[in-house]
Design a protein around this motif. Structure first.
Motif, PDB file in Angstrom:
ATOM      1  N   GLN A   1       1.164  -1.267  -0.338  1.00  0.00           N
ATOM      2  CA  GLN A   1       0.212  -0.077   0.060  1.00  0.00           C
ATOM      3  C   GLN A   1       0.368   1.533  -0.191  1.00  0.00           C
ATOM      4  OE1 GLN A   1      -2.465  -0.314   3.444  1.00  0.00           O
ATOM      5  NE2 GLN A   1      -3.667  -1.645   2.398  1.00  0.00           N
TER       6      GLN A   1
ATOM      7  N   ALA B   1       2.578   1.499  -3.265  1.00  0.00           N
ATOM      8  CA  ALA B   1       1.833   2.005  -4.828  1.00  0.00           C
ATOM      9  C   ALA B   1       1.334   3.675  -4.185  1.00  0.00           C
ATOM     10  CB  ALA B   1       0.264   1.307  -4.209  1.00  0.00           C
TER      11      ALA B   1
ATOM     12  N   ASN C   1       1.687   7.170  -7.061  1.00  0.00           N
ATOM     13  CA  ASN C   1       0.753   7.417  -7.441  1.00  0.00           C
ATOM     14  C   ASN C   1       1.054   9.204  -6.966  1.00  0.00           C
ATOM     15  OD1 ASN C   1      -1.764   6.343  -8.632  1.00  0.00           O
ATOM     16  ND2 ASN C   1      -2.251   5.390  -6.356  1.00  0.00           N
TER      17      ASN C   1
ATOM     18  N   LEU D   1       1.144  -6.013  -4.370  1.00  0.00           N
ATOM     19  CA  LEU D   1       2.089  -4.779  -5.486  1.00  0.00           C
ATOM     20  C   LEU D   1       0.416  -4.782  -6.610  1.00  0.00           C
ATOM     21  CD1 LEU D   1       2.779  -1.958  -4.905  1.00  0.00           C
ATOM     22  CD2 LEU D   1       4.394  -2.901  -5.798  1.00  0.00           C
TER      23      LEU D   1
ATOM     24  N   ALA E   1      -2.319  -3.577  -7.323  1.00  0.00           N
ATOM     25  CA  ALA E   1      -3.067  -2.172  -6.773  1.00  0.00           C
ATOM     26  C   ALA E   1      -3.537  -1.111  -8.140  1.00  0.00           C
ATOM     27  CB  ALA E   1      -1.441  -1.018  -6.572  1.00  0.00           C
TER      28      ALA E   1
ATOM     29  N   LEU F   1      -3.369   1.922  -9.843  1.00  0.00           N
ATOM     30  CA  LEU F   1      -2.313   2.806 -10.219  1.00  0.00           C
ATOM     31  C   LEU F   1      -2.347   2.767 -11.777  1.00  0.00           C
ATOM     32  CD1 LEU F   1       0.452   2.601 -10.667  1.00  0.00           C
ATOM     33  CD2 LEU F   1       0.754   1.628  -8.174  1.00  0.00           C
TER      34      LEU F   1
ATOM     35  N   TRP G   1      -0.295   1.876 -14.080  1.00  0.00           N
ATOM     36  CA  TRP G   1       1.238   0.789 -14.215  1.00  0.00           C
ATOM     37  C   TRP G   1       1.740   1.593 -15.776  1.00  0.00           C
ATOM     38  CZ3 TRP G   1       3.377  -1.040 -10.673  1.00  0.00           C
ATOM     39  CH2 TRP G   1       3.300  -1.580  -9.606  1.00  0.00           C
TER      40      TRP G   1
ATOM     41  N   ALA H   1      -0.265  -4.352 -12.366  1.00  0.00           N
ATOM     42  CA  ALA H   1       1.014  -4.218 -13.072  1.00  0.00           C
ATOM     43  C   ALA H   1       1.599  -4.594 -14.680  1.00  0.00           C
ATOM     44  CB  ALA H   1       1.799  -4.687 -11.915  1.00  0.00           C
TER      45      ALA H   1
END
Length: 223
Positions: free
Chosen positions: A18, A21, A25, A51, A54, A56, A58, A92
């Protein structure tokens, strides 16, 4: 150095994933692309497992290893294989892997072309490191041939390393690159590594290379 202690390794893996990540971000809010450097070895595997899912961007992440064993990518000892199997999956999988190994016979032969690929992406935005019980990080091993040059303030981006007891030559990021990362995390487990970490603050980096990269580091430890 900031030390974060966890009750168990599962909790550490989830919380560290976390945090990474969140750092990625944050980096993506200031740059179109970010560079995320990760280690091989056994300790980061569970972090990667958490991870990789996550949420985001990527596709804007360049992923690179801090070091690599000079073996084929499908070799069981390959750090690249570990990353492909456990991090470059799920969400990811959209990240771009920047190579740390080539078809050249030796790491020395590959340094120029890999440096050309990596240098424009520096500095590392988010760094995750592991550490051995001997105090090594990346492939910066105590007593290794090439270690002193890799510790120097004016070290090149990459260094070829051969170390006693290490079965193959390696290529590693040097201390200026690792220490210059914008967000730095070290993950360790067990009492032996914790004792080495505690002792390293008073040791020469040639004896405990981890000491050379601890400024601004957040250390994550679980028994």
């Amino acid at each position: 150095m900031k030390l974060v202690e966890y009750a168990d390794r599962e909790m550490m893996a989830m919380n560290l994933a976390q945090k990474l990540a969140g750092d990625l971000n944050t980096a993506l809010h200031r740059s179109d692309r970010v560079l995320f450097a990760v280690p091989g070895g056994t300790t980061p595997g569970p972090v990667f497992d958490d991870l990789c899912a996550a949420d985001l961007d990527w596709a804007a992440v360049d992923l690179i290893l801090t070091d690599e064993r000079w073996v084929p990518e499908d070799d069981l000892r390959s750090n690249t294989r570990l990353v492909r199997d456990r991090l470059l999956v799920e969400r990811a999988a959209a990240a771009r892997l920047v190579p740390m190994v080539t078809a050249d016979a030796t790491p020395e032969e590959a340094i120029a072309k890999l440096t050309e690929e990596i240098a424009p992406r520096l500095p590392v935005d988010v760094l995750l490191l592991g550490m051995g019980t001997d105090g090594h990080v990346a492939s910066l091993f105590p007593g290794a041939e090439g270690l002193e040059a890799a510790l120097a303030d004016d070290a090149p981006l990459l260094a070829a390393i051969s170390a006693p007891g290490v079965p193959e030559p390696r290529l590693t990021m040097t201390v200026p690159v690792l220490a210059g990362a914008l967000a730095k995390h070290l993950v360790i487990t067990g009492e032996e590594k914790r004792a080495m970490l505690d002792a390293s603050v008073k040791r020469d980096p040639r004896e405990a290379p981890v000491a050379a990269v601890m400024d601004g580091m957040t250390v994550h430890w679980a028994p």
